[in-house]
Design a protein around this motif. Structure first.
Motif, PDB file in Angstrom:
ATOM      1  N   LEU A  88       6.495  14.467  -0.466  1.00 10.58           N
ATOM      2  CA  LEU A  88       6.231  13.150   0.104  1.00 10.58           C
ATOM      3  C   LEU A  88       7.116  12.100  -0.570  1.00 10.58           C
ATOM      4  N   ASN A  89       7.780  11.296   0.244  1.00  6.18           N
ATOM      5  CA  ASN A  89       8.640  10.239  -0.291  1.00  6.18           C
ATOM      6  C   ASN A  89       8.540   9.022   0.622  1.00  6.18           C
ATOM      7  N   SER A 120      -3.818  20.552  -6.846  1.00  5.51           N
ATOM      8  CA  SER A 120      -3.338  21.271  -5.666  1.00  5.51           C
ATOM      9  C   SER A 120      -3.802  20.646  -4.356  1.00  5.51           C
ATOM     10  N   VAL A 121      -4.797  19.757  -4.414  1.00  5.37           N
ATOM     11  CA  VAL A 121      -5.280  19.070  -3.218  1.00  5.37           C
ATOM     12  C   VAL A 121      -5.271  17.573  -3.511  1.00  5.37           C
ATOM     13  N   PHE A 122      -4.769  16.789  -2.560  1.00  2.00           N
ATOM     14  CA  PHE A 122      -4.572  15.366  -2.774  1.00  2.00           C
ATOM     15  C   PHE A 122      -5.222  14.594  -1.629  1.00  2.00           C
ATOM     16  N   VAL A 123      -5.830  13.466  -1.980  1.00  2.00           N
ATOM     17  CA  VAL A 123      -6.577  12.675  -1.004  1.00  2.00           C
ATOM     18  C   VAL A 123      -6.162  11.218  -1.138  1.00  2.00           C
ATOM     19  N   THR A 124      -5.846  10.564  -0.013  1.00  2.00           N
ATOM     20  CA  THR A 124      -5.679   9.108  -0.037  1.00  2.00           C
ATOM     21  C   THR A 124      -6.969   8.482   0.476  1.00  2.00           C
ATOM     22  N   PHE A 125      -7.433   7.469  -0.224  1.00  2.00           N
ATOM     23  CA  PHE A 125      -8.770   6.912  -0.003  1.00  2.00           C
ATOM     24  C   PHE A 125      -8.692   5.407  -0.198  1.00  2.00           C
ATOM     25  N   ASP A 126      -9.173   4.636   0.779  1.00  2.00           N
ATOM     26  CA  ASP A 126      -9.086   3.176   0.684  1.00  2.00           C
ATOM     27  C   ASP A 126     -10.041   2.619  -0.370  1.00  2.00           C
ATOM     28  N   SER A 174       2.969   4.749   9.642  1.00  3.28           N
ATOM     29  CA  SER A 174       3.882   5.290  10.657  1.00  3.28           C
ATOM     30  C   SER A 174       4.927   6.193  10.015  1.00  3.28           C
ATOM     31  N   GLU A 175       5.409   5.786   8.843  1.00  4.77           N
ATOM     32  CA  GLU A 175       6.404   6.601   8.153  1.00  4.77           C
ATOM     33  C   GLU A 175       5.806   7.940   7.736  1.00  4.77           C
ATOM     34  N   PHE A 176       4.548   7.935   7.283  1.00 10.24           N
ATOM     35  CA  PHE A 176       3.868   9.164   6.871  1.00 10.24           C
ATOM     36  C   PHE A 176       3.857  10.162   8.029  1.00 10.24           C
ATOM     37  N   ILE A 177       3.514   9.684   9.224  1.00 12.60           N
ATOM     38  CA  ILE A 177       3.468  10.556  10.392  1.00 12.60           C
ATOM     39  C   ILE A 177       4.856  11.089  10.725  1.00 12.60           C
ATOM     40  N   LYS A 178       5.855  10.230  10.619  1.00 11.05           N
ATOM     41  CA  LYS A 178       7.230  10.653  10.889  1.00 11.05           C
ATOM     42  C   LYS A 178       7.677  11.734   9.900  1.00 11.05           C
ATOM     43  N   ILE A 179       7.269  11.602   8.630  1.00  5.35           N
ATOM     44  CA  ILE A 179       7.625  12.606   7.618  1.00  5.35           C
ATOM     45  C   ILE A 179       6.956  13.942   7.932  1.00  5.35           C
ATOM     46  N   ILE A 180       5.730  13.899   8.440  1.00  2.83           N
ATOM     47  CA  ILE A 180       5.050  15.135   8.837  1.00  2.83           C
ATOM     48  C   ILE A 180       5.873  15.878   9.887  1.00  2.83           C
ATOM     49  N   VAL A 181       6.354  15.126  10.884  1.00  2.00           N
ATOM     50  CA  VAL A 181       7.163  15.733  11.952  1.00  2.00           C
ATOM     51  C   VAL A 181       8.457  16.303  11.386  1.00  2.00           C
ATOM     52  N   GLN A 198       0.810  -1.223   0.000  1.00  2.00           N
ATOM     53  CA  GLN A 198       0.000   0.000   0.000  1.00  2.00           C
ATOM     54  C   GLN A 198       0.840   1.268   0.000  1.00  2.00           C
ATOM     55  N   GLY A 199       1.952   1.258   0.740  1.00  2.00           N
ATOM     56  CA  GLY A 199       2.790   2.452   0.768  1.00  2.00           C
ATOM     57  C   GLY A 199       3.325   2.807  -0.602  1.00  2.00           C
ATOM     58  N   ALA A 200       3.818   1.810  -1.323  1.00  2.00           N
ATOM     59  CA  ALA A 200       4.336   2.051  -2.667  1.00  2.00           C
ATOM     60  C   ALA A 200       3.231   2.511  -3.607  1.00  2.00           C
ATOM     61  N   ALA A 201       2.031   1.945  -3.458  1.00  2.00           N
ATOM     62  CA  ALA A 201       0.921   2.332  -4.321  1.00  2.00           C
ATOM     63  C   ALA A 201       0.512   3.779  -4.068  1.00  2.00           C
ATOM     64  N   ILE A 202       0.487   4.185  -2.807  1.00  2.00           N
ATOM     65  CA  ILE A 202       0.169   5.581  -2.495  1.00  2.00           C
ATOM     66  C   ILE A 202       1.220   6.510  -3.088  1.00  2.00           C
ATOM     67  N   GLN A 203       2.496   6.168  -2.929  1.00  2.00           N
ATOM     68  CA  GLN A 203       3.549   7.014  -3.468  1.00  2.00           C
ATOM     69  C   GLN A 203       3.429   7.133  -4.986  1.00  2.00           C
ATOM     70  N   THR A 204       3.157   6.019  -5.659  1.00  2.00           N
ATOM     71  CA  THR A 204       2.970   6.054  -7.117  1.00  2.00           C
ATOM     72  C   THR A 204       1.802   6.959  -7.491  1.00  2.00           C
ATOM     73  N   GLY A 205       0.690   6.835  -6.754  1.00  2.00           N
ATOM     74  CA  GLY A 205      -0.478   7.652  -7.043  1.00  2.00           C
ATOM     75  C   GLY A 205      -0.233   9.127  -6.830  1.00  2.00           C
ATOM     76  N   VAL A 206       0.467   9.466  -5.762  1.00  2.00           N
ATOM     77  CA  VAL A 206       0.779  10.876  -5.501  1.00  2.00           C
ATOM     78  C   VAL A 206       1.693  11.425  -6.594  1.00  2.00           C
ATOM     79  N   GLU A 207       2.695  10.653  -6.991  1.00  2.00           N
ATOM     80  CA  GLU A 207       3.598  11.110  -8.048  1.00  2.00           C
ATOM     81  C   GLU A 207       2.852  11.323  -9.362  1.00  2.00           C
TER      82      GLU A 207
END
Length: 233
Positions: A171-172, A86-92, A182-189, A68-77
């Motif tokens: 985002l990376n 300009s606005v991005f949403v992750t959605f299950d 967990s990584e997403f939250i860490k990147i926010i910080v 899922q993490g790789a799929a989200i990154q691909t989608g954002v890219e």
């Protein structure tokens, strides 16, 4: 490919793996409000990609399942390359999220005082239908994660997120599986992004529950959040 919607700058990103039973309906509901939906078919063995395409989504394939993490990154890219995004949403993909919650989170983001809005099923104003064991695991993961605690987040593993261009451009995600949350939250910080939570309702259907994580994965979530919060890049 467009339909006339009030959100031409919003891109919905759906990571999907073997979701052909429900993905068409999920995308159809989103497309009533949002013009741009991108489904990352993460190496599905069924016809998820074909169903998503027929429902009106942009489809980006992974030849094999990367998580899922790789799929989200691909989608954002993919989405951030599109004009006007300009606005991005992750959605299950499994039908657990509500379109009305996305709209509320976009409205919250539009105030301009935060960079990312994360959904929470544990707000005091929300009636939670989360199964007790899952609730315990998720609340424990949030409590043990230093990054979540620092940001005041109660539901760091909620897959519903809305964020601005700054977050998308920087985002990376490198963790491919469920540990991406967990990584997403860490990147926010690490980036000092401004974050807020928005109450959301999760729709626990028989289908979504059948695809839920086993207990061992839930325990891994707890220790992943705890340990990764203490790691340095």
């Amino acid at each position: 490919m467009g339909i006339d919607t009030p959100y031409p700058d919003v891109w919905i990103i759906i990571p999907a793996f073997n979701e052909s039973q429900v993905i068409g309906g999920v995308i159809a509901d989103l497309r009533q409000v949002f013009d741009h939906v991108v489904c990352v078919d993460d190496g599905s063995r069924d016809d998820t990609a074909d169903v998503a395409l027929r429902a009106g989504a942009h489809v980006v394939p992974h030849p094999v399942n990367l998580g899922q993490g790789a799929a989200i990154q691909t989608g954002v890219e993919y989405a951030r390359r599109q004009p006007g995004a300009s606005v991005f949403v992750t959605f299950d993909a499994d039908g657990q999220h509500r379109v009305k919650d996305v709209v509320a989170m976009i409205d919250r983001l539009s105030n301009g005082d935060v960079d990312i809005v994360v959904g929470t099923r544990f707000a005091e104003t929300t009636v939670s239908h989360t199964p007790p064991l899952k609730r315990l695991i998720l609340r424990t993961a949030a409590a043990l994660s230093p990054s979540s605690h620092r940001l005041g987040l109660t539901d760091a593993h909620n897959g519903l997120r809305v964020f601005n261009r700054c977050v998308a451009d920087n985002l990376n995600l490198t963790m491919n599986g469920m540990s991406h949350a967990s990584e997403f939250i860490k990147i926010i910080v690490e980036n000092n992004w401004r974050v807020a939570e928005e109450p959301v309702e999760i729709l626990y259907t028989d289908y979504s529950m059948s695809k839920g994580q086993p207990l061992l994965n839930g325990v891994n979530i707890i220790f992943d959040g705890f340990l990764r919060g203490r790691m340095r890049r």
